[in-house]
Design an enzyme around this catalytic site. Sequence first.
Site, PDB file in Angstrom:
ATOM      1  N   GLY A  28      44.526  38.358  36.373  1.00 31.21           N
ATOM      2  CA  GLY A  28      45.005  39.141  37.491  1.00 31.21           C
ATOM      3  C   GLY A  28      45.365  38.204  38.631  1.00 31.21           C
ATOM      4  O   GLY A  28      44.923  37.053  38.685  1.00 31.21           O
ATOM      5  N   TYR A  29      46.166  38.724  39.545  1.00 30.76           N
ATOM      6  CA  TYR A  29      46.655  37.898  40.649  1.00 30.76           C
ATOM      7  C   TYR A  29      46.078  38.353  41.977  1.00 30.76           C
ATOM      8  O   TYR A  29      46.054  39.542  42.285  1.00 30.76           O
ATOM      9  CB  TYR A  29      48.188  37.936  40.698  1.00 30.76           C
TER      10      TYR A  29
END
Length: 156
Positions: A28-29
């Site tokens: 995830g970012y």
Amino acid sequence: MGKEIERKFLVRDNSYKKVCSGKLYKQGYLNSNPERTVRVRIVDNKGFLTIKDKGTGFTRSEFEYEIPYTDAEEILKNICEKPFIEKTRYIYNYMGYTWEIDEFHGENEGLVVAEIELDNENDTFSLPEWIGEEVTTNYKYFNSYLKNNPFKNWDK
């Protein structure tokens, strides 16, 4: 300073699977801006925090740190931008170089890319028979782009 020199290619077939097995990656970012990405990744029972810049040519700054698995889970669950990127990564050794082949899942199902990390932008290397078109500088193949623009929505 950490540097990553890599080239990225589309994959034509799955013959690489005959000689290697894969591991599931979930990432995830915290920031998916292509100018500077910050991601959290889980592989097996390990967590990683990675920071990259846009770079020039085939070279980008990259800083990667192992973090506790439980921290990575918590960050993915509660802090990271959604959706996540999920893929199976295969490692393929060929003529002195290591190739990482990413087979994407979920919204990016059907996309398979291979990357080779180099010591120098001018390194020469042989391509395995399953390698297709080079997409190194095409931003559409960056994981941070795929997060918001999944492969399933592309005009093929």
